[in-house]
Enzyme design. Structure first.
Site, mmCIF file in Angstrom:
data_model
loop_
_atom_site.group_PDB
_atom_site.id
_atom_site.type_symbol
_atom_site.label_atom_id
_atom_site.label_comp_id
_atom_site.label_asym_id
_atom_site.label_seq_id
_atom_site.Cartn_x
_atom_site.Cartn_y
_atom_site.Cartn_z
ATOM 1 N N GLY A 1 12.504 -1.435 3.013
ATOM 2 C CA GLY A 1 13.661 -1.830 2.048
ATOM 3 C C GLY A 1 14.484 -2.920 2.510
ATOM 4 C CB CYS B 1 0.124 4.188 9.565
ATOM 5 S SG CYS B 1 0.774 5.649 9.026
ATOM 6 C CB SER C 1 -0.899 -0.097 1.253
ATOM 7 O OG SER C 1 -1.256 1.297 1.478
ATOM 8 C CB ILE D 1 6.226 -6.210 8.837
ATOM 9 C CG1 ILE D 1 7.237 -6.004 8.181
ATOM 10 C CG2 ILE D 1 5.905 -7.348 9.563
ATOM 11 C CD1 ILE D 1 8.473 -5.907 8.672
ATOM 12 C CG ASN D 2 3.047 -0.305 7.813
ATOM 13 O OD1 ASN D 2 3.825 0.378 7.152
ATOM 14 N ND2 ASN D 2 1.651 -0.176 7.875
ATOM 15 C CB THR D 3 7.587 1.255 7.425
ATOM 16 O OG1 THR D 3 6.631 1.765 7.930
ATOM 17 C CG2 THR D 3 7.414 1.323 5.777
ATOM 18 N N GLY E 1 2.782 10.490 6.242
ATOM 19 C CA GLY E 1 1.759 11.044 7.343
ATOM 20 C C GLY E 1 0.079 10.965 6.856
ATOM 21 C CG ASN F 1 -2.322 0.918 7.774
ATOM 22 O OD1 ASN F 1 -1.543 0.428 8.829
ATOM 23 N ND2 ASN F 1 -1.508 1.837 6.849
ATOM 24 N N GLY G 1 11.163 -5.402 2.065
ATOM 25 C CA GLY G 1 12.492 -5.464 1.459
ATOM 26 C C GLY G 1 12.491 -6.483 0.235
#
Ligand code: RRO
Length: 285
Positions: A216, A129, A18, A190-192, A70, A126, A243
């Site tokens: 990444g 975030c 996303s 996973i998300n960041t 954001g 989500n 990544g």
């Protein structure tokens, strides 16, 4: 390579993360909205329009990048009226709508709208975030809140319901079990990973929003660990990401227990990455 992931049929196991691919722009630029992707996962949409965080929104990191975007977006009304129908007309495969918010009521309001919208094939909640102060990741850091949110969303839609988790929590397995108990069809892992960058001239954060999320190759081992933990904790299908740059990276996530993979940061550097990964997976099959 066709498969069903979290009750959603896909022609092959490669999706976008996303918020990492602008399908409308790609259609203009390349004549293809989502090349190499089995579907399209939208940028997370919120009930109200949002401007997002102040610049700078991106910082480089070893083996990746840190974003502090954001959660900007048009809000659910404009999304349903304009962007979603346009996406459905140009992308190959199903459109998965990513939903975010600051309360259970926020999420449910969007889920109800998307349940009624024929262009939305599936939903991704989500709860991860890293770049907003309340809601989202703070819900997804708490098992009780996650279960309550997923249960409320489940009651608001019969469509496939995926839940995107963060590894920046004390126990991702506990959150994964909560999502399963609440009625999720799949996990997205996973998300960041929460991170930031320092402006050495000032000693303060380089990012306008202060904090950020690392993505990444640097987070590949974190993603693998999270997918393994979720696989052991639940019977849910898993979309693995973090990544992915090559078919071997995708294979590692599939071996850890994911059914499908998503590509994010690599798409910025190489718009043909999805096609490369998809074709690489097909060759091994
Ligand atoms: O918009 C963002 O800042 C953002 C989102 Br919604 C998310 O889910 N993950 C991320 O790294 N950035």
């Amino acid at each position: 390579m066709s498969l069903v992931v979290g009750r959603l049929e896909l022609a092959h196991p490669v999706l976008n993360a996303s918020g990492t691919w602008d399908a409308v722009h790609a259609q203009r630029l390349f004549g293809e909205a989502n090349p190499g992707l089995a579907g399209f996962v939208t940028k997370t949409v919120t009930p109200q329009p949002r401007p997002g965080n102040p610049a700078p929104r991106i910082a480089p990191a070893l083996g990746g990048l840190i974003n502090s975007i954001g959660l900007p977006g048009p809000g659910i009304d404009a999304f349903c009226a304009t962007l979603l129908p346009e996406l459905a007309g140009i992308v190959e495969g199903p459109v998965v709508c990513s939903v975010g918010g600051f309360s259970v009521a926020d999420y449910v309001a969007s889920v109800e709208r998307l349940d009624a919208h024929p262009a939305c094939a599936a939903l991704e909640l989500n709860v991860s975030c890293p770049n907003v102060e309340s809601g989202c990741a703070s819900i997804g850091a708490d098992a009780t809140e996650t279960e309550a949110l997923v249960r409320a969303a489940r009651a608001a839609t019969t469509k496939p319901l995926w839940v995107k988790l963060s590894a920046s929590v004390s126990d991702i397995a506990e959150i994964a079990r909560a999502a399963e108990t609440g009625g999720a069809d799949a996990l997205v892992c996973i998300n960041t990973v929460k991170g930031t960058a320092v402006d050495r001239r000032t000693g303060r954060s380089w990012l306008g929003g202060g904090g950020g999320g690392l993505s990444g190759p640097a987070i590949r081992p974190v993603a693998l660990h999270a997918v393994l933990a979720c696989r052991e904790a639940t019977d849910l299908d898993i979309v693995g990401l973090g990544g992915v740059a090559t078919a071997d990276d995708a294979r590692d996530l599939l071996a850890a227990g994911a059914q499908a993979v998503a590509i994010g940061t690599m798409l910025f550097a190489d718009p043909s990455a999805a096609r490369r990964v998809r074709d690489g997976l097909a060759q091994a099959a």
